[in-house]
Write an enzyme that holds these catalytic residues in place. Structure first.
Site, short mmCIF file in Angstrom:
data_model
loop_
_atom_site.label_atom_id
_atom_site.label_comp_id
_atom_site.label_asym_id
_atom_site.label_seq_id
_atom_site.Cartn_x
_atom_site.Cartn_y
_atom_site.Cartn_z
N LYS A 47 17.87 54.09 3.67
CA LYS A 47 18.50 54.14 2.35
C LYS A 47 17.53 53.76 1.25
O LYS A 47 17.43 54.42 0.23
CB LYS A 47 19.72 53.19 2.29
CG LYS A 47 20.75 53.43 3.37
CD LYS A 47 21.96 52.50 3.22
CE LYS A 47 21.65 51.02 3.34
NZ LYS A 47 21.25 50.57 4.70
N ARG A 77 29.35 46.78 0.96
CA ARG A 77 29.19 46.58 2.41
C ARG A 77 30.47 46.09 3.06
O ARG A 77 30.48 45.88 4.28
CB ARG A 77 28.09 45.54 2.65
CG ARG A 77 26.74 46.11 3.08
CD ARG A 77 25.80 44.93 3.13
NE ARG A 77 24.65 45.06 3.96
CZ ARG A 77 23.42 45.31 3.52
NH1 ARG A 77 23.21 45.59 2.27
NH2 ARG A 77 22.40 45.31 4.36
N ARG A 97 9.06 47.46 11.02
CA ARG A 97 8.94 47.63 9.56
C ARG A 97 8.06 46.56 8.91
O ARG A 97 8.11 45.39 9.27
CB ARG A 97 10.35 47.56 8.94
CG ARG A 97 10.34 47.62 7.43
CD ARG A 97 11.67 48.02 6.90
NE ARG A 97 12.68 46.96 7.01
CZ ARG A 97 13.94 47.11 6.55
NH1 ARG A 97 14.32 48.25 5.99
NH2 ARG A 97 14.80 46.13 6.68
N ARG A 136 9.87 41.13 7.01
CA ARG A 136 11.02 40.38 6.53
C ARG A 136 11.50 39.44 7.63
O ARG A 136 11.53 39.81 8.80
CB ARG A 136 12.15 41.35 6.15
CG ARG A 136 11.94 41.99 4.79
CD ARG A 136 12.91 43.09 4.51
NE ARG A 136 14.31 42.79 4.87
CZ ARG A 136 15.33 43.59 4.54
NH1 ARG A 136 15.12 44.72 3.87
NH2 ARG A 136 16.56 43.27 4.89
N ARG A 146 22.39 41.86 12.63
CA ARG A 146 22.69 42.68 11.45
C ARG A 146 23.41 43.97 11.84
O ARG A 146 24.30 44.43 11.13
CB ARG A 146 21.38 43.01 10.70
CG ARG A 146 20.81 41.79 9.98
CD ARG A 146 19.37 42.00 9.58
NE ARG A 146 19.21 43.04 8.59
CZ ARG A 146 18.06 43.69 8.37
NH1 ARG A 146 17.00 43.43 9.10
NH2 ARG A 146 18.00 44.60 7.44
P1 AMP Z 1 19.21 44.81 2.87
O1 AMP Z 1 17.92 44.67 2.15
O2 AMP Z 1 20.14 45.79 2.21
O3 AMP Z 1 19.05 45.05 4.35
O4 AMP Z 1 19.96 43.40 2.72
C1 AMP Z 1 19.39 42.21 3.27
C2 AMP Z 1 20.44 41.12 3.39
O5 AMP Z 1 20.95 40.83 2.08
C3 AMP Z 1 21.67 41.48 4.21
O6 AMP Z 1 21.47 41.28 5.60
C4 AMP Z 1 22.70 40.51 3.62
O7 AMP Z 1 22.48 39.20 4.09
C5 AMP Z 1 22.34 40.52 2.14
N1 AMP Z 1 23.08 41.58 1.40
C6 AMP Z 1 22.56 42.67 0.76
N2 AMP Z 1 23.52 43.42 0.21
C7 AMP Z 1 24.69 42.80 0.52
C8 AMP Z 1 26.06 43.10 0.26
N3 AMP Z 1 26.44 44.19 -0.42
N4 AMP Z 1 26.99 42.22 0.73
C9 AMP Z 1 26.65 41.12 1.41
N5 AMP Z 1 25.39 40.78 1.71
C10 AMP Z 1 24.41 41.62 1.28
#
Ligand code: AMP
Length: 216
Positions: free
Chosen positions: A13, A88, A127, A160, A171
């Protein structure tokens, strides 16, 4: 165009949203990036969010919705945006619909990135991300020219904390339980379009352009 990119972690994404937002002249609104920036700046919100992120858990809805609402209220988001990683949960989707409705808008479409689980695990654990510009690499399938250095800007590449194998598994489980119900939620509202998230990045980008072009 007001679009949300939906899919499991590692579906691509962010890679697609970063490029297409530039092409379409709209902001790329990635709640994960926003929360990581807040954590790096050690703001109270960022420090609270980091506790959840490091475990691979979702940050509470009210925290994320507040941050997204503020970002979507900025002038540059008035003409459209690409949401990446938000909503989410069903509660976030409902908050988003209310928020857009209050501004006289609505989400135009939700694009679901379909990728198999073994492929997600492979992508996430390999990654590497540029600390400076956010460009992402993969140790085997798209390595940088010089190990540990970003081709685009020379920044330092890092893994990360939440891309370790144990956290990645968590996750994916969190995605299955809390986020995948959004597929039916948006399908029932005739807003969902599926694209395959596997194959060459350019081919996936073409499929997204076609899907969004058809909905315009
Ligand atoms: P991402 O970079 O999108 O993989 O997000 C990394 C982490 O940020 C996720 O594993 C969550 O802990 C938090 N996070 C990001 N977006 C959301 C969301 N919409 N709702 C809840 N937690 C989020």
């Amino acid at each position: 165009m007001r679009v949300a990119f939906l899919g499991p972690p590692g579906a691509g994404k962010g890679t697609q949203a970063r490029e297409l937002a530039r092409e379409w002249g709209v902001p790329h609104v990635a709640t994960g990036d926003m929360l990581r920036e807040a954590a790096a700046a050690r703001t109270p919100l960022g420090l609270e969010a980091k506790r959840y992120m490091d475990l691979g858990a979702l940050v509470p809805d009210e925290v994320v919705v507040g941050a997204a609402a503020e970002r979507l209220g900025a002038p540059d988001a008035a003409r459209g945006f690409i949401l990446d990683g938000f909503p989410r949960t069903i509660a976030q989707a409902e908050a988003l619909a209310r928020l857009l409705k209050d501004a006289g808008h609505a989400l135009d479409m939700v694009l679901y990135f379909d990728v198999s689980e073994p492929e997600l695990l492979r992508r996430l654990t390999g990654r590497r991300v540029c600390r400076a510009c956010g460009h992402t690499y993969h140790l085997t399938s798209s390595p940088p020219k010089r190990a540990g250095v970003c081709d685009a800007c020379g920044g330092e590449l890092y893994q990360r904390v939440d891309d370790s194998e144990a956290t990645v598994r968590n996750r994916l489980e969190v995605y299955r339980k809390q986020t995948s119900p959004l597929l039916d939620y948006y399908r029932q509202r005739n807003m969902l379009t599926t694209v395959s998230g596997e194959g060459p990045v350019e081919a996936i980008r073409d499929a997204i352009r076609a899907a969004v072009g058809a909905a315009r």
